[in-house]
Design an enzyme around this catalytic site. Structure first.
Site, PDB file in Angstrom:
ATOM      1  N   CYS A 184       0.824  -1.217   0.000  1.00  0.00           N
ATOM      2  CA  CYS A 184       0.000   0.000   0.000  1.00  0.00           C
ATOM      3  C   CYS A 184       0.854   1.261   0.000  1.00  0.00           C
ATOM      4  CB  CYS A 184      -0.921   0.021   1.222  1.00  0.00           C
ATOM      5  SG  CYS A 184      -2.134  -1.281   1.187  1.00  0.00           S
ATOM      6  N   HIS A 185       1.810   1.322   0.976  1.00  0.00           N
ATOM      7  CA  HIS A 185       2.608   2.541   1.082  1.00  0.00           C
ATOM      8  C   HIS A 185       4.097   2.244   1.130  1.00  0.00           C
ATOM      9  CE1 HIS A 185      -1.383   3.387   2.873  1.00  0.00           C
ATOM     10  NE2 HIS A 185      -1.299   4.448   2.045  1.00  0.00           N
ATOM     11  N   GLY A 186       4.425   0.976   0.936  1.00  0.00           N
ATOM     12  CA  GLY A 186       5.836   0.629   0.835  1.00  0.00           C
ATOM     13  C   GLY A 186       6.544   0.478   2.161  1.00  0.00           C
TER      14      GLY A 186
END
Lengths: 273, 445
Positions: free
Chosen positions: A237-239
């Site tokens: 999702c956001h790394g």
């Protein structure tokens, strides 16, 4: 002072005007309360015509007028023929003797009574507490609901290096069988460099088994196993990059992956929850 | 505190003959003290469960004047009106709440306020008693509301014809003081004011004319109460007028078929030797039935009158003693046509005694009857309280029952004959009610 109290004396109760009187031969009944204007019915005159009814009616002494706040409404007699029943069948042995003082046995009698009362009280309190808690605990979660809160995992089904995901309490549960290389690599990591400093051995009970809740601590996505730069998990999702111990190494997540409460039952099974 | 109950009464062996039998081993004798201000305190602690306390005051209808007749009657009824320390409601409710009772007994010469209660509640009830006797307020509206009760009280009392006859007798026999009626005259109902009540209490309820008597209470308690609370009014108060005997007659014609008549002459003063003689004479002649439904064999009057008439009648010797005078005579109840014969026959019997027609045996019988009556009257706590209180008021001392019995025994037959002579020769007074067609006047007797 003879003539004062001889029947002729002023207080001879021959005729007395009482506001409320005991009905007797010479004492007329009086009405209870008077109102200013109400007519008060008086006792009708009784003709006294025989010798017996006239006997004693001649005045012998002076008048005494009396009023009373609350006079007798009936004639009271002395009941000196009343016998007190025998209560010896109900008495304790210490107080059977009516002539002996009861003070000497009073301590022991009182002690026994109080002891019995106290013991009964304690027992009752215990029973009451049990009954009440049984009723109230019936309002809490039932057994089938509680059963769903635990999961039993067979460890022999998970080969080395593999990460298995289970559904537990609505969330993904990762059970990873770590290789020795991964274990030593995680143990060697410098804890002070970590965003959320925790040593690997603090996060596991047996080093080859790491059990984690698979929910990213950033915004709640499910990380992908065996991905990312650190050989652990990678949240797409956001790394956020996690290592093989579930600790955050890179990315926006603030905390390590949560370690749930678990227990190894036997060699082969672990119970989580 | 000890309590006396029938169950734990000790067995008294019958062999204890002349010894005074005590109610309980710790029962005490009567204690009597006279304070410097004249108040007499007497108490007998007999450990009875019920206590009886009385405040006796030497006042009565004889201390009224023609301008305030009926004040003592209203005072009697006003015993539960508001006082300085307790309202009327509080007195009534408070006494009822502890199961006590408050009563006022009054004769022409003394008033007694008495309370009875269980001994635990003596303090409560004593407070009300003292409030009533020493600090009444006689609020004008309460006094006004009470006045109709005078009429009711009088009507109830006068249902007995004896009351009317005795009131008339005193009005006929005396000029003043003792002539005042015990019951308020009709014209005064509604006119007695609160100031008159206050004035009467201020002038008559003084310490030197009061006695505080208690039965079933400790002497120290009573003494403390008396010194603290009953010291308010000192002085002798207003002196009453000396009663002057005049000897008249009052006749009240009514439709009653029974004639009540009393014929008296001046008698003896309280406490004198003559009074004892008159009392014995009263029992010689006959003073009421002694055996239920008996035929009064020992009663000279009854035997004499029974020869004069066959119709129902009743007759007895009448004797009353006041502090400065007395009345002695006969009281008859007879059918209207026979009234004359009955009265004359009764007077003839007294004449016979005056002429010496009485034996020593008769006098001994009479003495025994008198002693028995006296001793039985002081057996109850009510009678005992009255006796102690009356004697305390009159002389400040107490005569024990055995001493009183000895006084009776010391009366001789000659004394009895002299007393009868005094009656025969004295100026007579008469009062009669009923259908008086055949009732003679005084000058016809």
């Amino acid at each position: 002072m003879l003539s004062v109290a001889a029947r002729a004396g002023p207080f001879a109760p021959f005729v007395s005007a009482a506001a409320h009187a005991v009905p007797g031969p010479l004492r007329p009944l009086a009405p209870a309360a008077t109102h200013r204007d109400r007519k008060v019915p008086l006792e009708p005159k009784r003709l006294l015509l025989c010798r017996e009814s006239l006997s004693g009616r001649a005045a012998r002494g002076g008048l005494v007028a009396s009023t009373s706040l609350n006079a007798q409404a009936s004639v009271r007699c002395v009941h000196n023929d009343v016998t007190v029943p025998d209560f010896s069948a109900y008495r304790r042995e210490d107080v059977q003797d009516a002539t002996a003082s009861s003070q000497s046995s009073s301590d022991s009698r009182k002690g026994f009574s109080y002891l019995m009362t106290a013991a009964t009280g304690v027992a009752t309190a215990y029973v009451a507490k049990n009954v009440v808690t049984q009723f109230i605990s019936s309002l809490s979660a039932s057994a089938d609901v509680l059963a769903l809160s635990k999961i039993e995992i067979k460890l022999s089904d998970i080969p080395e290096g593999k990460n298995m995901a289970f559904k537990w309490r609505g969330k993904p549960l990762f059970v990873r069988h770590r290789t020795q290389a991964e274990i030593s690599q995680e143990a060697a990591v410098d804890v002070s460099q970590l965003r959320d400093p925790q040593h690997d051995l603090d996060r596991v009970k047996k080093p080859e088994w790491v059990i984690l809740v698979g929910v990213c601590t950033h915004l709640g996505c499910v990380p992908i196993a065996n991905a990312g730069d650190f050989g652990g998990y990678y949240c797409p999702c956001h790394g956020s990059h996690y290592d093989a111990s579930g600790r955050i190494r890179k990315g926006p997540a603030p905390l390590n992956l949560e370690v749930p409460v678990y227990q190894f039952v036997g060699d082969d099974t672990v119970v989580v929850g | 505190k000890r309590f006396y109950s029938l169950k734990v009464a000790p067995k008294v062996s019958p062999s204890a003959t002349a010894e005074k039998v005590k109610l309980s081993p710790a029962s005490q004798n009567l204690e009597i003290t006279k304070l410097p201000n004249g108040l007499v305190i007497a108490s007998l602690e007999n450990f009875s469960p019920a206590s009886r306390i009385g405040v006796f005051i030497k006042t009565g209808s004889r201390y009224e004047t023609t301008s305030n007749l009926g004040t003592t009657h209203l005072l009697r009824l006003a015993s539960n009106l508001t006082t300085k320390g307790a309202s009327s409601f509080r007195i009534t409710r408070g006494i009822e709440a502890v199961g006590g009772s408050l009563s006022v007994h009054a004769t022409r010469e003394k008033m007694a306020y008495s309370v009875v209660c269980l001994r635990d509640y003596v303090d409560t009830v004593m407070e009300y008693l003292l409030n009533v006797t020493t600090a009444p307020e006689f609020r004008p509206w309460e006094v006004a509301d009470l006045q109709p009760q005078l009429k009711v009280d009088k009507a109830i009392a006068f249902q007995n014809p004896q009351v009317g006859v005795l009131e008339n007798l005193h009005a006929a026999a005396y000029k003043n003081a003792l002539a005042n009626p015990l019951y308020c005259p009709d014209y005064r109902v509604g006119k007695i004011t609160s100031e008159q009540l206050h004035h009467f209490v201020q002038n008559n309820f003084t310490s030197s004319r009061m006695a505080l008597v208690g039965i079933g209470i400790k002497h120290s308690t009573l003494k403390q109460v008396a010194e603290q609370f009953l010291n308010i009014r000192s002085g002798a108060g207003a002196p009453g007028a000396k009663a002057v005997y005049r000897g008249g007659e009052i006749r009240k014609q009514s439709s009653d078929s029974l004639v009540h008549a009393a014929v008296v002459a001046e008698g003896a003063v309280i406490g004198s030797k003559e009074a004892d003689a008159f009392s014995v004479l009263q029992y010689v002649l006959g003073a009421g039935p002694l055996v239920k439904r008996g035929s009064k064999v020992t009663c000279k009057l009854t035997q004499g009158v029974a020869k004069a008439t066959s119709k129902p009648f009743d007759v007895s010797a009448f004797n009353v003693n006041y502090s400065d005078s007395g009345l002695f005579g006969i009281y008859t109840i007879s059918q209207a046509p026979d009234a004359g014969e009955v009265i004359k026959a009764a007077l003839n019997q007294v004449k016979a005694v005056a002429q010496g027609g009485v034996t020593d045996a008769d006098v001994t019988v009479a003495k025994n009857q008198l002693k028995a009556n006296y001793l039985m009257s002081v057996e109850t706590s009510k009678g005992l309280l009255n006796e102690i209180g009356s004697e305390a008021l009159v002389s400040g001392t107490h005569t024990s029952p055995s001493a009183a019995a000895q006084k009776i025994d010391s009366v001789t037959t000659a004394d009895v004959v002299n007393a009868a002579k005094k009656f025969i020769s004295g100026k007579k007074s008469m009062a009669a009610t009923g259908d008086l067609g055949n009732t003679p006047f005084l000058d016809e007797l």
